[in-house]
Design a protein around this motif. Structure first.
Motif, PDB file in Angstrom:
ATOM      1  N   ARG A   2      -2.516  -8.843  -4.382  1.00 47.91           N
ATOM      2  CA  ARG A   2      -2.022  -7.639  -3.720  1.00 47.91           C
ATOM      3  C   ARG A   2      -0.943  -6.962  -4.545  1.00 47.91           C
ATOM      4  NH1 ARG A   2       1.809 -10.202   0.975  1.00 47.91           N
ATOM      5  NH2 ARG A   2       2.932 -11.521  -0.435  1.00 47.91           N
ATOM      6  N   ARG A   3      -0.744  -5.748  -4.235  1.00 42.06           N
ATOM      7  CA  ARG A   3       0.343  -5.007  -4.870  1.00 42.06           C
ATOM      8  C   ARG A   3       1.604  -5.315  -4.087  1.00 42.06           C
ATOM      9  NH1 ARG A   3       2.863  -0.005  -4.090  1.00 42.06           N
ATOM     10  NH2 ARG A   3       3.579   0.894  -6.043  1.00 42.06           N
ATOM     11  N   SER A   5       5.382  -4.736  -2.814  1.00 48.15           N
ATOM     12  CA  SER A   5       6.122  -3.528  -2.488  1.00 48.15           C
ATOM     13  C   SER A   5       7.223  -3.284  -3.514  1.00 48.15           C
ATOM     14  CB  SER A   5       6.722  -3.645  -1.081  1.00 48.15           C
ATOM     15  OG  SER A   5       7.786  -4.573  -1.093  1.00 48.15           O
ATOM     16  N   ASP A   6       7.685  -2.052  -3.571  1.00 51.85           N
ATOM     17  CA  ASP A   6       8.782  -1.696  -4.470  1.00 51.85           C
ATOM     18  C   ASP A   6      10.055  -2.461  -4.111  1.00 51.85           C
ATOM     19  OD1 ASP A   6       7.091   0.071  -5.734  1.00 51.85           O
ATOM     20  OD2 ASP A   6       7.883   1.834  -4.719  1.00 51.85           O
TER      21      ASP A   6
END
Length: 164
Positions: A2-3, A5-6
């Motif tokens: 998954r990407r 979060s910032d």
């Protein structure tokens, strides 16, 4: 996988700065936000999540701020990632193999886990294991070796002026 979060990036950088504070000192969230060029309200949300996970401590009051809650070698990168993004699996099998024109009429066909799910969860376990095997102290060590002297000095001056 998954990407992330910032917020994970902000949390990692903030924890790294807090790892360098002298014992008993704190740094205001506003100062951490300024150092990283992010909004105070944005960073505060992530600092609260790190505090809720007992990775950092929030010291209240006009001379308050943040500091690590435990030694950098006792904080894993997985601890930091999960504090921000949560421990939920990245891959969720929705059993789409049971839909559409190719679906099996016999429910016994689906007694075993989907092989795609099995591989995805195994990959995620490897990713989590890799993060669990690295600590904030590893980042401190990397920073000592890889950050150029000019940048180190600039950050050190800023932190020295802002710490409480």
């Amino acid at each position: 996988m998954r990407r992330m979060s910032d917020g994970v990036e902000a949390a990692l950088h903030s924890a790294l700065v807090l790892a360098g504070l002298p014992r008993g000192k704190v740094l205001a969230g506003k100062s951490l936000a300024e150092l990283h060029g992010v909004s105070g309200s944005y960073l505060l949300k992530h600092l609260r999540a790190l505090a809720a996970a007992s990775l950092i401590e929030a010291v209240p009051g006009p001379r308050g701020g943040y500091r690590l809650a435990r030694a950098p070698e006792r904080i894993t990168l997985l601890d930091l990632v999960e504090a921000i993004d949560g421990p939920e699996p990245a891959f969720v099998c929705r059993e789409i193999r049971r839909r559409g024109p190719g679906k099996a009429k016999d429910p016994c066909v689906y007694k075993t886990d989907c092989f795609i799910k099995t591989r995805m969860l195994a990959a995620e376990q490897a990713w989590r294991s890799a993060l669990r095997g690295q600590t904030l102290q590893d980042l401190v060590t990397d920073g000592e070796r890889l950050i150029d002297e000019h940048n180190k000095a600039a950050v050190a001056r800023f932190v020295a002026a802002e710490q409480r």
